[in-house]
Enzyme design. Structure first.
Site, PDB file in Angstrom:
ATOM      1  N   ARG A  83       0.843  -1.192   0.000  1.00 46.80           N
ATOM      2  CA  ARG A  83       0.000   0.000   0.000  1.00 46.80           C
ATOM      3  C   ARG A  83       0.879   1.244   0.000  1.00 46.80           C
ATOM      4  O   ARG A  83       1.776   1.372   0.841  1.00 46.80           O
ATOM      5  CB  ARG A  83      -0.925  -0.004   1.227  1.00 46.80           C
ATOM      6  CG  ARG A  83      -1.771   1.247   1.336  1.00 46.80           C
ATOM      7  CD  ARG A  83      -2.863   1.124   2.410  1.00 46.80           C
ATOM      8  NE  ARG A  83      -3.618   2.359   2.449  1.00 46.80           N
ATOM      9  CZ  ARG A  83      -3.652   3.206   3.484  1.00 46.80           C
ATOM     10  NH1 ARG A  83      -3.002   2.926   4.593  1.00 46.80           N
ATOM     11  NH2 ARG A  83      -4.340   4.313   3.403  1.00 46.80           N
ATOM     12  N   HIS A 128      -3.181  10.753   0.822  1.00 50.43           N
ATOM     13  CA  HIS A 128      -2.806  10.400   2.197  1.00 50.43           C
ATOM     14  C   HIS A 128      -2.295  11.684   2.859  1.00 50.43           C
ATOM     15  O   HIS A 128      -1.094  11.887   3.017  1.00 50.43           O
ATOM     16  CB  HIS A 128      -1.753   9.293   2.190  1.00 50.43           C
ATOM     17  CG  HIS A 128      -1.530   8.638   3.524  1.00 50.43           C
ATOM     18  ND1 HIS A 128      -1.626   7.265   3.708  1.00 50.43           N
ATOM     19  CD2 HIS A 128      -1.211   9.144   4.740  1.00 50.43           C
ATOM     20  CE1 HIS A 128      -1.359   6.964   4.983  1.00 50.43           C
ATOM     21  NE2 HIS A 128      -1.096   8.095   5.640  1.00 50.43           N
ATOM     22  N   ASN A 173      -7.087   8.542   2.604  1.00 48.40           N
ATOM     23  CA  ASN A 173      -6.625   7.978   3.861  1.00 48.40           C
ATOM     24  C   ASN A 173      -7.091   8.874   5.003  1.00 48.40           C
ATOM     25  O   ASN A 173      -6.769  10.063   5.046  1.00 48.40           O
ATOM     26  CB  ASN A 173      -5.095   7.906   3.903  1.00 48.40           C
ATOM     27  CG  ASN A 173      -4.614   7.321   5.224  1.00 48.40           C
ATOM     28  OD1 ASN A 173      -4.770   6.130   5.477  1.00 48.40           O
ATOM     29  ND2 ASN A 173      -4.061   8.164   6.098  1.00 48.40           N
ATOM     30  N   GLU A 174      -7.872   8.299   5.906  1.00 47.77           N
ATOM     31  CA  GLU A 174      -8.278   8.978   7.134  1.00 47.77           C
ATOM     32  C   GLU A 174      -8.799  10.398   6.929  1.00 47.77           C
ATOM     33  O   GLU A 174      -8.287  11.357   7.529  1.00 47.77           O
ATOM     34  CB  GLU A 174      -7.124   8.984   8.140  1.00 47.77           C
ATOM     35  CG  GLU A 174      -6.672   7.589   8.518  1.00 47.77           C
ATOM     36  CD  GLU A 174      -5.587   7.574   9.604  1.00 47.77           C
ATOM     37  OE1 GLU A 174      -4.987   8.620   9.876  1.00 47.77           O
ATOM     38  OE2 GLU A 174      -5.371   6.491  10.183  1.00 47.77           O
ATOM     39  N   ASN A 311      -8.174   1.620   9.265  1.00 45.36           N
ATOM     40  CA  ASN A 311      -6.894   1.873   9.920  1.00 45.36           C
ATOM     41  C   ASN A 311      -7.147   1.760  11.414  1.00 45.36           C
ATOM     42  O   ASN A 311      -7.770   2.642  12.010  1.00 45.36           O
ATOM     43  CB  ASN A 311      -6.384   3.285   9.606  1.00 45.36           C
ATOM     44  CG  ASN A 311      -5.938   3.441   8.163  1.00 45.36           C
ATOM     45  OD1 ASN A 311      -6.049   2.514   7.355  1.00 45.36           O
ATOM     46  ND2 ASN A 311      -5.420   4.613   7.840  1.00 45.36           N
ATOM     47  N   TYR A 313      -5.590   0.873  15.292  1.00 46.29           N
ATOM     48  CA  TYR A 313      -4.435   0.682  16.163  1.00 46.29           C
ATOM     49  C   TYR A 313      -4.811   0.521  17.630  1.00 46.29           C
ATOM     50  O   TYR A 313      -4.168  -0.198  18.366  1.00 46.29           O
ATOM     51  CB  TYR A 313      -3.507   1.902  16.103  1.00 46.29           C
ATOM     52  CG  TYR A 313      -2.850   2.162  14.781  1.00 46.29           C
ATOM     53  CD1 TYR A 313      -3.506   2.868  13.775  1.00 46.29           C
ATOM     54  CD2 TYR A 313      -1.550   1.720  14.546  1.00 46.29           C
ATOM     55  CE1 TYR A 313      -2.881   3.128  12.562  1.00 46.29           C
ATOM     56  CE2 TYR A 313      -0.919   1.978  13.340  1.00 46.29           C
ATOM     57  CZ  TYR A 313      -1.585   2.672  12.349  1.00 46.29           C
ATOM     58  OH  TYR A 313      -0.966   2.925  11.156  1.00 46.29           O
ATOM     59  N   GLU A 386      -4.419  -0.413   7.731  1.00 45.65           N
ATOM     60  CA  GLU A 386      -3.280  -0.113   8.615  1.00 45.65           C
ATOM     61  C   GLU A 386      -3.494  -0.754   9.968  1.00 45.65           C
ATOM     62  O   GLU A 386      -4.602  -0.728  10.514  1.00 45.65           O
ATOM     63  CB  GLU A 386      -3.115   1.401   8.863  1.00 45.65           C
ATOM     64  CG  GLU A 386      -2.498   2.156   7.723  1.00 45.65           C
ATOM     65  CD  GLU A 386      -2.306   3.636   8.041  1.00 45.65           C
ATOM     66  OE1 GLU A 386      -2.114   3.994   9.232  1.00 45.65           O
ATOM     67  OE2 GLU A 386      -2.357   4.439   7.087  1.00 45.65           O
ATOM     68  N   GLU A 442       7.038  10.349  10.875  1.00 42.47           N
ATOM     69  CA  GLU A 442       5.786  10.127  11.598  1.00 42.47           C
ATOM     70  C   GLU A 442       5.110  11.470  11.932  1.00 42.47           C
ATOM     71  O   GLU A 442       4.922  11.848  13.085  1.00 42.47           O
ATOM     72  CB  GLU A 442       6.053   9.268  12.846  1.00 42.47           C
ATOM     73  CG  GLU A 442       4.868   8.961  13.753  1.00 42.47           C
ATOM     74  CD  GLU A 442       3.632   8.361  13.074  1.00 42.47           C
ATOM     75  OE1 GLU A 442       3.767   7.725  12.028  1.00 42.47           O
ATOM     76  OE2 GLU A 442       2.541   8.557  13.613  1.00 42.47           O
ATOM     77  N   TRP A 443       4.753  12.211  10.875  1.00 44.59           N
ATOM     78  CA  TRP A 443       3.975  13.439  10.989  1.00 44.59           C
ATOM     79  C   TRP A 443       4.488  14.370  12.098  1.00 44.59           C
ATOM     80  O   TRP A 443       5.667  14.696  12.111  1.00 44.59           O
ATOM     81  CB  TRP A 443       2.488  13.113  11.151  1.00 44.59           C
ATOM     82  CG  TRP A 443       1.998  12.203  10.059  1.00 44.59           C
ATOM     83  CD1 TRP A 443       1.536  10.915  10.184  1.00 44.59           C
ATOM     84  CD2 TRP A 443       1.938  12.485   8.641  1.00 44.59           C
ATOM     85  NE1 TRP A 443       1.188  10.397   8.956  1.00 44.59           N
ATOM     86  CE2 TRP A 443       1.416  11.338   7.988  1.00 44.59           C
ATOM     87  CE3 TRP A 443       2.265  13.593   7.839  1.00 44.59           C
ATOM     88  CZ2 TRP A 443       1.222  11.268   6.605  1.00 44.59           C
ATOM     89  CZ3 TRP A 443       2.065  13.530   6.455  1.00 44.59           C
ATOM     90  CH2 TRP A 443       1.548  12.382   5.870  1.00 44.59           C
ATOM     91  N   PHE A 451       7.663   3.084  13.232  1.00 42.62           N
ATOM     92  CA  PHE A 451       6.611   2.093  13.007  1.00 42.62           C
ATOM     93  C   PHE A 451       7.052   0.970  12.067  1.00 42.62           C
ATOM     94  O   PHE A 451       6.271   0.096  11.721  1.00 42.62           O
ATOM     95  CB  PHE A 451       5.367   2.767  12.407  1.00 42.62           C
ATOM     96  CG  PHE A 451       4.371   3.277  13.418  1.00 42.62           C
ATOM     97  CD1 PHE A 451       3.343   2.447  13.878  1.00 42.62           C
ATOM     98  CD2 PHE A 451       4.441   4.571  13.918  1.00 42.62           C
ATOM     99  CE1 PHE A 451       2.412   2.909  14.799  1.00 42.62           C
ATOM    100  CE2 PHE A 451       3.513   5.038  14.848  1.00 42.62           C
ATOM    101  CZ  PHE A 451       2.492   4.207  15.286  1.00 42.62           C
TER     102      PHE A 451
HETATM  103  C1  GBH Z   1      -2.167   6.781  10.772  1.00 37.02           C
HETATM  104  O1  GBH Z   1      -2.826   7.803  11.527  1.00 37.02           O
HETATM  105  C2  GBH Z   1      -1.667   7.327   9.461  1.00 37.02           C
HETATM  106  O2  GBH Z   1      -2.500   6.962   8.374  1.00 37.02           O
HETATM  107  C3  GBH Z   1      -0.240   6.995   9.159  1.00 37.02           C
HETATM  108  O3  GBH Z   1       0.202   7.846   8.151  1.00 37.02           O
HETATM  109  C4  GBH Z   1       0.580   7.063  10.422  1.00 37.02           C
HETATM  110  O4  GBH Z   1       1.933   6.958  10.193  1.00 37.02           O
HETATM  111  C5  GBH Z   1       0.095   5.964  11.324  1.00 37.02           C
HETATM  112  O5  GBH Z   1      -1.274   6.078  11.566  1.00 37.02           O
HETATM  113  C6  GBH Z   1       0.806   5.895  12.666  1.00 37.02           C
HETATM  114  O6  GBH Z   1       0.533   7.017  13.451  1.00 37.02           O
HETATM  115  O7  GBH Z   1      -4.761  10.686  18.270  1.00 37.02           O
HETATM  116  O8  GBH Z   1      -5.556  10.183  20.394  1.00 37.02           O
HETATM  117  O9  GBH Z   1      -7.118  10.749  18.663  1.00 37.02           O
HETATM  118  C7  GBH Z   1      -1.998   8.702  12.212  1.00 37.02           C
HETATM  119  C8  GBH Z   1      -2.725   9.699  13.125  1.00 37.02           C
HETATM  120  C9  GBH Z   1      -3.000   8.696  15.286  1.00 37.02           C
HETATM  121  C10 GBH Z   1      -4.733   9.941  14.251  1.00 37.02           C
HETATM  122  C11 GBH Z   1      -4.013   8.068  16.187  1.00 37.02           C
HETATM  123  C12 GBH Z   1      -5.740   9.337  15.138  1.00 37.02           C
HETATM  124  C13 GBH Z   1      -6.167   8.241  17.141  1.00 37.02           C
HETATM  125  C14 GBH Z   1      -6.032   8.413  18.589  1.00 37.02           C
HETATM  126  N1  GBH Z   1      -3.614   9.055  14.049  1.00 37.02           N
HETATM  127  N2  GBH Z   1      -5.146   8.923  16.382  1.00 37.02           N
HETATM  128  S1  GBH Z   1      -5.858  10.107  18.996  1.00 37.02           S
END
Ligand code: GBH
Length: 486
Positions: A83, A128, A173-174, A311, A313, A386, A442-443, A451
Site C-alpha cells: 500500500r 494520504h 486515507n483517514e 486503519n 491501532y 493499517e 511520523e507526521w 513504526f
Molecule cells: C495513521 O494515523 C496514518 O494513516 C499513518 O500515516 C501514520 O503513520 C500511522 O497512523 C501511525 O501514526 O490521536 O488520540 O485521537 C496517524 C494519526 C494517530 C490519528 C491516532 C488518530 C487516534 C487516537 N492518528 N489517532 S488520537
C-alpha cells in the site's frame, strides 16, 4: 498460537492479501525533484515549531530513489500487496491549473511495474494527507466545493494511467483525521481552529470540520462515479476509502455510556461511512448538530464504495457527557459528540500502554471493530489498511533495542489472532496491511517514532530488518504453505 497453529491460519481466506503500508509524504522525500510541486505538508513542516524534532519530509527515507531496493525488501518478507499513496503534487504540481508532470507519472509507473514483477499487488491511495499547496492558496483546499473538480481530474489521470495494473484504489486515507486535525484542533495543515480549541490564527472549529468532511465525501463520490462509469468494467478493480477507526468500549454498563460509545463511532467514523454507504449522515449527529451538518443533494451517491478500509491501532473507553457532566477537556464538546475519551477505568488501563501516547494494546478492539462494521454495513468487504506498533526514540535507545522489537511482534500476533477470530465468525475481511514497511516520517513526531518492520538509519538511510520483519515473513510463509496443502 499463530505460528504452527494451522487451525487459526485456516481462517484466512485463500486469496487473502498480506501487505505493508507507506505514504508519499512519509516515505518519498525528493520534495522538489523532477518537477514536483509544493504540498500543504511541505509548507507546514517547514514552519519552525510544527514538528517535534524540527524535521520535515524533504528527504524522508528517500523511497523516491530507493524504491527498487524497497521492493526487494518487500519480496524478502513475501507480501503480496504493497500500500502506498500517490503524491498529488507530483502528478499535478498546480492542480488543474497547470500541466501534468510526466516525470511524476513515470515514477509511479516504474514503482507499479516493479511491484507487479514480483507478484505484489499495488494498493494505491489517491490521497494520504498531502495536497498541492496551490489548491490551498487558490481557494482554501477542502473548505471549497471547487476541490471536487480538482480531485476528479486528478483521479481520472490516475485511473487512466495506472488502472490497467492497479486493482485496489483508496480515495482517501483517514479523511476523519484530516477534518479533525486540520480544522478543529488545527494541529495538521491547514492549521485552522478557533482559539478555544487550539492556537490557530484563524478558523472555526465548530463549523469547518463538517464543511471539509462534506467536500471530501463529495470528492470521494465523484471519483467513485467516474471509476464506475469509465474504468471499472474494463479494469476490473475495486475502490474504497480508509477510515481511522478507534474502538470505543463503553465506560460502564449504563445505557448512557453505551450510547456514548455509539456516538463516538458516529462522530468519528460513521460520519464518513454512513453518507458514502447509506447516503446520509448518522441520525445522532443530525440531532445534536442540526444545521452545522451540510445537506446532500437529491442525487447523492449511495453504496459508494466496494470495500471499507480500516486503519485500526488502539481503543479507548467512552463515557457519557450528555446526561452527566464531564470535566472540561478534549472530546466532550457538542461538535465532538459529548463523550469523554479515556484509556483508564478504576485505575486500570484498557490495554498495555506503549511509548506512543495514543496507542494502547487491546487486540479485542480489532475483532470488535470488524464485527461492528460487518453488522452496520451488511458485511461490506473490508481490508485492514493499517495496523501497527510504534516505538519512540529514548535518550539511550541503540539500534539493537529497535531491531529486537518483541513488543511489535507480540502486538501483531495478538491483533492478527483477534482478526482471525472475527473472520472465523463470518466477517468478510480480505486483507491485512501492516503499518509500516520502513521507519519513516511520523507526521508531528518527525523521526522520533518508528513504526517500521525495517529499521532505517535516518543518516545513512540504511534499512535493516527487525525481528518483526523476520516474524512476518515466517507468518506469511506458513500461511502460504498451509494454502498449498489444502
Ligand atoms: C495513521 O494515523 C496514518 O494513516 C499513518 O500515516 C501514520 O503513520 C500511522 O497512523 C501511525 O501514526 O490521536 O488520540 O485521537 C496517524 C494519526 C494517530 C490519528 C491516532 C488518530 C487516534 C487516537 N492518528 N489517532 S488520537
Amino acid at each position: 498460537s499463530i505460528i504452527g497453529g494451522n487451525n487459526s491460519l485456516s481462517s484466512f481466506p485463500r486469496n487473502f492479501l498480506f501487505g505493508t503500508g507507506s505514504s508519499s509524504y512519509q516515505f518519498e522525500g525528493a520534495y522538489l525533484t523532477d518537477g514536483k510541486g509544493l504540498s500543504n505538508w511541505d509548507l507546514f513542516s517547514h514552519k519552525p515549531g510544527n514538528i517535534a524534532d524540527g524535521s520535515n519530509g524533504d528527504i524522508a527515507v528517500d523511497h523516491y530513489h530507493l524504491y527498487l531496493k524497497d521492493v526487494e525488501l518487500m519480496e524478502y518478507i513475501g507480501i503480496n500487496t504493497y500500500r502506498f499513496s500517490i503524491s498529488w503534487a507530483r502528478i499535478l504540481p498546480k492542480g488543474r491549473f497547470g500541466d501534468v508532470n510526466i516525470a511524476g507519472i513515470r515514477h509511479y509507473d516504474k514503482l507499479i511495474n516493479a511491484l507487479i514483477g514480483k507478484g505484489i499487488q499495488p494498493f494505491v491511495s489517491l490521497n494520504h494527507y498531502d495536497i498541492p499547496q496551490e489548491l490551498e492558496d487558490r481557494y482554501g483546499g477542502w473548505l471549497s466545493p471547487q476541490i471536487k473538480k480538482d480531485f476528479a481530474y486528478y483521479a481520472s489521470i490516475c485511473f487512466k494511467h495506472y488502472g490497467d495494473r492497479v486493482k485496489y484504489w483508496v480515495t482517501f486515507n483517514e479523511p476523519n483525521v484530516v477534518a479533525i486535525r486540520g480544522y478543529r484542533s488545527g494541529i495538521y495543515p491547514p492549521a485552522r481552529c478557533s482559539t478555544s480549541f487550539g492556537n490557530c490564527s484563524s478558523g472555526d472549529s465548530e463549523r469547518e470540520p463538517f464543511i471539509a468532511a462534506h467536500n471530501m465525501i463529495l470528492c470521494h463520490s465523484a471519483a467513485v462515479k467516474l471509476y464506475r462509469a469509465k474504468y471499472q468494467d474494463k479494469q476490473k478493480g475495486n475502490i474504497g476509502i480508509a477510515i481511522n477507526a478507534v474502538w470505543y468500549e463503553p465506560f460502564s454498563n449504563s445505557t448512557e455510556d453505551k450510547l456514548a460509545a455509539q456516538r463516538a463511532q458516529s462522530f468519528y467514523m460513521n460520519w464518513f461511512l454512513d453518507p458514502i454507504i447509506f447516503g446520509k449522515y448518522p441520525e445522532e449527529m443530525k440531532s445534536i448538530l442540526g444545521s452545522l451538518l451540510p445537506e446532500f443533494g437529491y442525487n447523492h451517491l449511495k453504496n459508494g464504495l466496494d470495500f471499507i478500509g480500516i486503519n485500526h491501532y488502539t481503543s479507548f473507553y467512552a463515557k457519557d457527557c450528555l446526561q452527566s457532566t464531564c470535566v472540561q477537556g478534549p472530546g466532550i464538546s457538542k461538535t465532538e459528540g459529548y463523550y469523554l475519551r479515556t484509556p483508564v477505568k478504576n485505575d486500570i488501563l484498557i490495554g498495555e500502554s506503549t511509548s506512543v501516547d495514543w496507542l494502547y494494546v487491546y487486540p479485542q478492539g480489532i475483532e470488535k471493530m470488524v464485527t461492528y462494521l460487518k453488522k452496520r454495513y451488511n458485511n461490506t468487504p473490508m481490508f485492514i489498511t493499517e495496523n501497527g506498533f510504534g516505538m519512540m526514540n529514548q535518550p539511550d535507545s541503540s539500534i539493537s533495542c529497535f531491531l529486537n522489537d518483541n513488543k511489535r511482534v507480540d502486538y501483531m500476533k495478538s491483533y492478527l489472532d483477534a482478526l482471525m477470530s472475527a473472520i472465523r465468525k463470518g466477517a468478510d475481511v480480505r486483507g491485512y496491511i501492516a503499518w509500516s514497511l520502513l521507519d519513516n516520517f511520523e507526521w508531528l513526531s518527525g523521526y522520533t517514532i518508528r513504526f517500521g518492520l525495517y529499521h532505517v538509519d535516518f543518516t545513512t538511510l540504511k534499512r535493516t530488518p527487525k525481528l518483526s520483519a523476520e516474524w512476518y515473513k515466517r507468518f506469511i510463509l506458513n500461511f502460504t504453505s498451509f494454502e498449498a496443502v489444502t
